[in-house]
Design a protein around this motif. Structure first.
Motif, PDB file in Angstrom:
ATOM      1  N   LEU A   1       0.858  -1.191   0.000  1.00  0.00           N
ATOM      2  CA  LEU A   1       0.000   0.000   0.000  1.00  0.00           C
ATOM      3  C   LEU A   1       0.884   1.227   0.000  1.00  0.00           C
ATOM      4  N   SER A   2       0.484   2.270  -0.708  1.00  0.00           N
ATOM      5  CA  SER A   2       1.221   3.531  -0.599  1.00  0.00           C
ATOM      6  C   SER A   2       0.266   4.716  -0.676  1.00  0.00           C
ATOM      7  N   ASP A   3       0.308   5.517   0.377  1.00  0.00           N
ATOM      8  CA  ASP A   3      -0.453   6.770   0.410  1.00  0.00           C
ATOM      9  C   ASP A   3       0.552   7.926   0.403  1.00  0.00           C
ATOM     10  N   MET A   4       1.768   7.638  -0.095  1.00  0.00           N
ATOM     11  CA  MET A   4       2.843   8.642  -0.039  1.00  0.00           C
ATOM     12  C   MET A   4       2.526   9.850  -0.898  1.00  0.00           C
TER      13      MET A   4
ATOM     14  N   LEU B   1       8.846   9.165  -6.334  1.00  0.00           N
ATOM     15  CA  LEU B   1       8.109   8.326  -5.376  1.00  0.00           C
ATOM     16  C   LEU B   1       7.476   7.117  -6.076  1.00  0.00           C
ATOM     17  N   TYR B   2       6.898   7.320  -7.264  1.00  0.00           N
ATOM     18  CA  TYR B   2       6.306   6.180  -7.974  1.00  0.00           C
ATOM     19  C   TYR B   2       7.400   5.139  -8.292  1.00  0.00           C
ATOM     20  N   THR B   3       8.556   5.653  -8.746  1.00  0.00           N
ATOM     21  CA  THR B   3       9.659   4.728  -9.062  1.00  0.00           C
ATOM     22  C   THR B   3      10.059   3.960  -7.809  1.00  0.00           C
ATOM     23  N   ALA B   4      10.100   4.675  -6.680  1.00  0.00           N
ATOM     24  CA  ALA B   4      10.463   4.024  -5.407  1.00  0.00           C
ATOM     25  C   ALA B   4       9.467   2.915  -5.070  1.00  0.00           C
TER      26      ALA B   4
ATOM     27  N   ILE C   1       5.185 -10.422  -3.340  1.00  0.00           N
ATOM     28  CA  ILE C   1       5.101 -11.831  -3.727  1.00  0.00           C
ATOM     29  C   ILE C   1       4.461 -11.954  -5.122  1.00  0.00           C
ATOM     30  N   GLU C   2       4.830 -12.987  -5.858  1.00  0.00           N
ATOM     31  CA  GLU C   2       4.172 -13.261  -7.149  1.00  0.00           C
ATOM     32  C   GLU C   2       2.665 -13.399  -6.906  1.00  0.00           C
ATOM     33  N   SER C   3       1.855 -12.818  -7.751  1.00  0.00           N
ATOM     34  CA  SER C   3       0.385 -12.786  -7.629  1.00  0.00           C
ATOM     35  C   SER C   3      -0.121 -11.806  -6.574  1.00  0.00           C
ATOM     36  N   GLY C   4       0.794 -11.028  -5.963  1.00  0.00           N
ATOM     37  CA  GLY C   4       0.392 -10.052  -4.946  1.00  0.00           C
ATOM     38  C   GLY C   4      -0.286  -8.824  -5.553  1.00  0.00           C
ATOM     39  N   SER C   5      -0.670  -7.873  -4.693  1.00  0.00           N
ATOM     40  CA  SER C   5      -1.407  -6.676  -5.129  1.00  0.00           C
ATOM     41  C   SER C   5      -0.704  -5.402  -4.682  1.00  0.00           C
ATOM     42  N   LEU C   6      -1.012  -4.330  -5.411  1.00  0.00           N
ATOM     43  CA  LEU C   6      -0.449  -3.004  -5.103  1.00  0.00           C
ATOM     44  C   LEU C   6      -1.566  -1.982  -5.206  1.00  0.00           C
ATOM     45  N   ALA C   7      -1.673  -1.119  -4.184  1.00  0.00           N
ATOM     46  CA  ALA C   7      -2.616   0.005  -4.256  1.00  0.00           C
ATOM     47  C   ALA C   7      -1.854   1.253  -3.852  1.00  0.00           C
ATOM     48  N   PHE C   8      -1.807   2.247  -4.734  1.00  0.00           N
ATOM     49  CA  PHE C   8      -1.039   3.449  -4.387  1.00  0.00           C
ATOM     50  C   PHE C   8      -1.728   4.730  -4.845  1.00  0.00           C
ATOM     51  N   LYS C   9      -1.418   5.779  -4.097  1.00  0.00           N
ATOM     52  CA  LYS C   9      -1.962   7.103  -4.441  1.00  0.00           C
ATOM     53  C   LYS C   9      -1.140   7.707  -5.569  1.00  0.00           C
ATOM     54  N   PHE C  10      -1.830   8.351  -6.510  1.00  0.00           N
ATOM     55  CA  PHE C  10      -1.109   9.115  -7.524  1.00  0.00           C
ATOM     56  C   PHE C  10      -1.875  10.406  -7.773  1.00  0.00           C
ATOM     57  N   PHE C  11      -1.193  11.323  -8.416  1.00  0.00           N
ATOM     58  CA  PHE C  11      -1.812  12.616  -8.720  1.00  0.00           C
ATOM     59  C   PHE C  11      -1.955  12.726 -10.231  1.00  0.00           C
TER      60      PHE C  11
ATOM     61  N   GLU D   1      -5.722  13.864  -6.182  1.00  0.00           N
ATOM     62  CA  GLU D   1      -5.305  12.483  -5.897  1.00  0.00           C
ATOM     63  C   GLU D   1      -6.343  11.462  -6.354  1.00  0.00           C
ATOM     64  N   SER D   2      -5.842  10.315  -6.767  1.00  0.00           N
ATOM     65  CA  SER D   2      -6.672   9.132  -7.011  1.00  0.00           C
ATOM     66  C   SER D   2      -5.809   7.940  -6.610  1.00  0.00           C
ATOM     67  N   TYR D   3      -6.371   6.748  -6.714  1.00  0.00           N
ATOM     68  CA  TYR D   3      -5.620   5.544  -6.331  1.00  0.00           C
ATOM     69  C   TYR D   3      -5.613   4.562  -7.499  1.00  0.00           C
ATOM     70  N   MET D   4      -4.474   3.907  -7.689  1.00  0.00           N
ATOM     71  CA  MET D   4      -4.347   2.882  -8.709  1.00  0.00           C
ATOM     72  C   MET D   4      -4.261   1.543  -7.972  1.00  0.00           C
ATOM     73  N   VAL D   5      -5.142   0.632  -8.344  1.00  0.00           N
ATOM     74  CA  VAL D   5      -5.208  -0.661  -7.644  1.00  0.00           C
ATOM     75  C   VAL D   5      -4.912  -1.760  -8.659  1.00  0.00           C
ATOM     76  N   SER D   6      -3.855  -2.505  -8.430  1.00  0.00           N
ATOM     77  CA  SER D   6      -3.394  -3.509  -9.394  1.00  0.00           C
ATOM     78  C   SER D   6      -3.341  -4.876  -8.714  1.00  0.00           C
ATOM     79  N   ARG D   7      -3.820  -5.895  -9.439  1.00  0.00           N
ATOM     80  CA  ARG D   7      -3.907  -7.239  -8.859  1.00  0.00           C
ATOM     81  C   ARG D   7      -3.159  -8.242  -9.704  1.00  0.00           C
ATOM     82  N   ASN D   8      -2.599  -9.225  -9.018  1.00  0.00           N
ATOM     83  CA  ASN D   8      -1.932 -10.387  -9.634  1.00  0.00           C
ATOM     84  C   ASN D   8      -0.624  -9.996 -10.338  1.00  0.00           C
TER      85      ASN D   8
END
Ligand SMILES: C[S@@+](CC[C@H](N)C(=O)[O-])C[C@H]1O[C@@H](n2cnc3c(N)ncnc32)[C@H](O)[C@@H]1O
Length: 221
Positions: A121-124, A142-145, A155-165, A198-205
């Motif tokens: 998760l990232s709300d940075m 920050l996105y690159t980080a 982990i493989e098949s894991g998820s990512l949710a992060f804030k972006f502008f 701000e919005s959030y990008m949510v990516s799965r698998n």
């Protein structure tokens, strides 16, 4: 002149007093109104489950970590990290770390005892300077980080949710997520102020084998 000793209330303070999410955060004893953004993301995308291992980037003051901990429970684990300090939260581990530093991914991985996480998760958010070129560069650092951290700890098949502008570079971020994950959705929670970009990008698998050839990796190597 009135004899009142009341301090003048600023426009910002009046705005905050009217903000229902700020009032709820205070009433429920949660650390920040951001708590409700993660709650909404979770209701929408079913991100968090009991027993998961979660890494919370840019975690201070701790609303997201509180929410994540309440969902993963005692069988799970939340590691929170921020460039700033954070008051302890029961059941949440914390590492103070500048995520833009090159050593950040390995420091976090070591703290996790080289165990990969199910969800990043990232709300940075960087400090805004007002200079569009510098701000755009800071967002991208920050996105690159975030992706460098995923490369080491997700982990493989894991998820990512992060804030972006929302900027003209949003499309490359989305391309990057689509290249690395099966799905990528953009979501603006109701608890996010309508005036905020701000919005959030949510990516799965997640597909770790795609990282070296991803659009962002190619751009910054
Ligand atoms: C909007 S706040 C996060 C709020 C948090 N999610 C919550 O629920 O309370 C953004 C955070 O990103 C952190 N941040 C910004 N740049 C950072 C960096 N380079 N490394 C680590 N944290 C950073 C800030 O210190 C700030 O605490």
């Amino acid at each position: 002149m009135s004899g009142s000793s009341k301090r003048p209330v600023s426009k910002w303070q009046r705005f905050r007093q009217k903000d229902v999410f700020v009032r709820d955060a205070s009433r429920l004893g949660v650390r920040s109104r951001s708590f409700f953004k993660l709650e909404e993301l979770d209701q929408q995308f079913k991100l968090l489950k009991s027993g998961m291992t979660v890494l919370d980037l840019g975690a201070s003051p701790g609303g997201w970590s509180q929410y994540a901990q309440s969902k993963v429970g005692n069988k799970g684990m939340v590691l929170a990290t921020d460039i700033l300090s954070m008051q302890p939260i029961s059941g949440v581990q914390f590492v103070q770390c500048d995520l833009a530093g090159n050593d950040a991914p390995m420091r976090l991985f070591d703290h996790l005892q080289q165990r990969k996480v199910d969800l990043v998760l990232s709300d940075m958010a960087p400090n805004i300077t007002g200079n569009a070129t510098i701000d755009s560069r800071n967002y991208f650092d920050l996105y690159t980080a975030i992706f460098k951290v995923c490369e080491v700890v997700l982990i493989e098949s894991g998820s990512l949710a992060f804030k972006f502008f929302q900027t003209e570079e949003t499309s490359i971020l989305k391309q990057n997520c689509k290249f690395l994950f099966d799905t990528c959705k953009i979501y603006k929670p109701q608890s996010s102020r309508s005036t905020s970009q701000e919005s959030y990008m949510v990516s799965r698998n997640y597909h770790p084998q795609n990282m070296a050839e991803s659009p962002l990796a190619l751009r910054f190597t």
